[in-house]
Design an enzyme around this catalytic site. Structure first.
Site, PDB file in Angstrom:
ATOM      1  N   ASP A  47       0.849  -1.188   0.000  1.00 15.17           N
ATOM      2  CA  ASP A  47       0.000   0.000   0.000  1.00 15.17           C
ATOM      3  C   ASP A  47       0.889   1.245   0.000  1.00 15.17           C
ATOM      4  O   ASP A  47       2.111   1.129   0.101  1.00 15.17           O
ATOM      5  CB  ASP A  47      -0.956   0.009   1.195  1.00 15.17           C
ATOM      6  CG  ASP A  47      -2.320   0.603   0.836  1.00 15.17           C
ATOM      7  OD1 ASP A  47      -2.328   1.669   0.193  1.00 15.17           O
ATOM      8  OD2 ASP A  47      -3.353   0.014   1.176  1.00 15.17           O
ATOM      9  N   TYR A  67     -12.848   6.574 -14.035  1.00 15.90           N
ATOM     10  CA  TYR A  67     -13.058   5.401 -13.174  1.00 15.90           C
ATOM     11  C   TYR A  67     -13.697   4.227 -13.912  1.00 15.90           C
ATOM     12  O   TYR A  67     -13.090   3.142 -13.978  1.00 15.90           O
ATOM     13  CB  TYR A  67     -13.884   5.795 -11.947  1.00 15.90           C
ATOM     14  CG  TYR A  67     -14.095   4.641 -10.992  1.00 15.90           C
ATOM     15  CD1 TYR A  67     -13.028   4.074 -10.313  1.00 15.90           C
ATOM     16  CD2 TYR A  67     -15.362   4.109 -10.778  1.00 15.90           C
ATOM     17  CE1 TYR A  67     -13.217   3.005  -9.438  1.00 15.90           C
ATOM     18  CE2 TYR A  67     -15.561   3.044  -9.903  1.00 15.90           C
ATOM     19  CZ  TYR A  67     -14.483   2.502  -9.240  1.00 15.90           C
ATOM     20  OH  TYR A  67     -14.670   1.443  -8.383  1.00 15.90           O
ATOM     21  N   LYS A  86     -11.941   0.463 -15.033  1.00 14.56           N
ATOM     22  CA  LYS A  86     -12.467  -0.841 -14.622  1.00 14.56           C
ATOM     23  C   LYS A  86     -12.933  -1.659 -15.830  1.00 14.56           C
ATOM     24  O   LYS A  86     -12.790  -2.890 -15.846  1.00 14.56           O
ATOM     25  CB  LYS A  86     -13.607  -0.650 -13.623  1.00 14.56           C
ATOM     26  CG  LYS A  86     -13.169  -0.011 -12.311  1.00 14.56           C
ATOM     27  CD  LYS A  86     -12.119  -0.846 -11.574  1.00 14.56           C
ATOM     28  CE  LYS A  86     -11.855  -0.319 -10.176  1.00 14.56           C
ATOM     29  NZ  LYS A  86     -10.874  -1.128  -9.431  1.00 14.56           N
TER      30      LYS A  86
END
Length: 261
Positions: A33, A154, A158
């Site tokens: 992360d 976005y 995806k």
């Protein structure tokens, strides 16, 4: 005998829930992360992806059984495509040769039911072509056109990710090496990414209009963690190339019962 998992986005949301679930089951988990994880790296940059992959292999002593790519953001900016697409696909490609050495290698990514929403075909094409500079330029132009157009970063990221999984899953790198490669597509998940949006009646109404979830409504991250755990378990030998909609019925509600035309 425990399996070794590398999980991106392990610091929060679905990634954190998956890391906890697998750790509690006795598996070895290496988290990636931006901060506060086993490996702190910025997956929006080529350097960050390279260093994260190299460090993951080192921490795993060269033996990785599964990669779960959860890292992702939903900002109406080109940073979204850098993290959501290239931060996933390039990281996975670097881990693939090490995965292939496992006796039961698995890989899965987190897409979204937003992959079904309106997107920028031009941006999707640039992503699938692996042209990061062009994708960022298109994403920047969208962002500069205003929030509504900027949001397309976005769903485009995806859509491209789910298409990449379908395309790549049957290649020599993945199927040829015995590695099932899949994606999951959550609906609305109660997580830091959605906290602000779901904090008001207006936000919830807007969300539910675009993501109707007749089965059990919004989900907790653990719901997706359980699915990710199965897809990357030794039990999954033949599911590959799929985007599995764990969305409480949103896909069926929006697309109906005939998606084969």
């Amino acid at each position: 005998m425990s399996r070794t998992y590398v999980i991106t986005g392990a610091g929060s949301g679905i990634g954190a829930a998956t890391a906890r679930l697998l750790h509690d089951r006795g598996e070895t988990v290496i988290g990636v992360d931006l901060k506060g994880s086993d490996i702190n790296a910025d997956l929006s940059t080529p350097e960050g992806r390279d260093s994260a992959a190299e460090r993951a292999i080192q921490l795993a002593d060269g033996s990785v059984d599964a990669v779960i790519a959860c890292a992702g953001i939903s900002m109406p900016r080109p940073l979204t495509v850098k993290v959501n697409y290239f931060g996933v696909t390039e990281f996975l490609n670097q881990l693939a040769p090490v995965l292939a050495q496992s006796t039961a290698p698995r890989a899965v990514v987190v897409s979204s039911m937003a992959s079904l929403q309106p997107n920028s075909p031009e941006l999707v094409d640039a992503l699938l072509a692996g042209d990061e500079a062009k994708a960022v330029a298109i994403g920047t132009a969208l962002a500069e056109a205003g929030p509504a157009q900027g949001y397309l970063n976005y769903p485009s990221s995806k859509r491209a990710l789910s298409r990449w999984v379908r395309r790549e899953s049957i290649t020599a790198r993945w199927a040829g090496a015995g590695i099932p490669l899949n994606a999951i597509a959550p609906g609305t998940v109660i997580s830091p990414m959605t906290t602000e949006l779901l904090s008001t009646p207006e936000g919830r109404e807007l969300t539910d209009k675009h993501v109707p979830m007749p089965l059990n409504y919004h989900s907790e991250p653990i719901v997706l963690a359980r699915l990710l755990a199965w897809l990357t378990s030794e039990e999954n030998t033949h599911v590959t190339g799929q985007t599995i909609y764990a969305d409480g019925g949103a896909d069926a509600s929006l697309r109906g019962d005939n998606i084969w035309d």
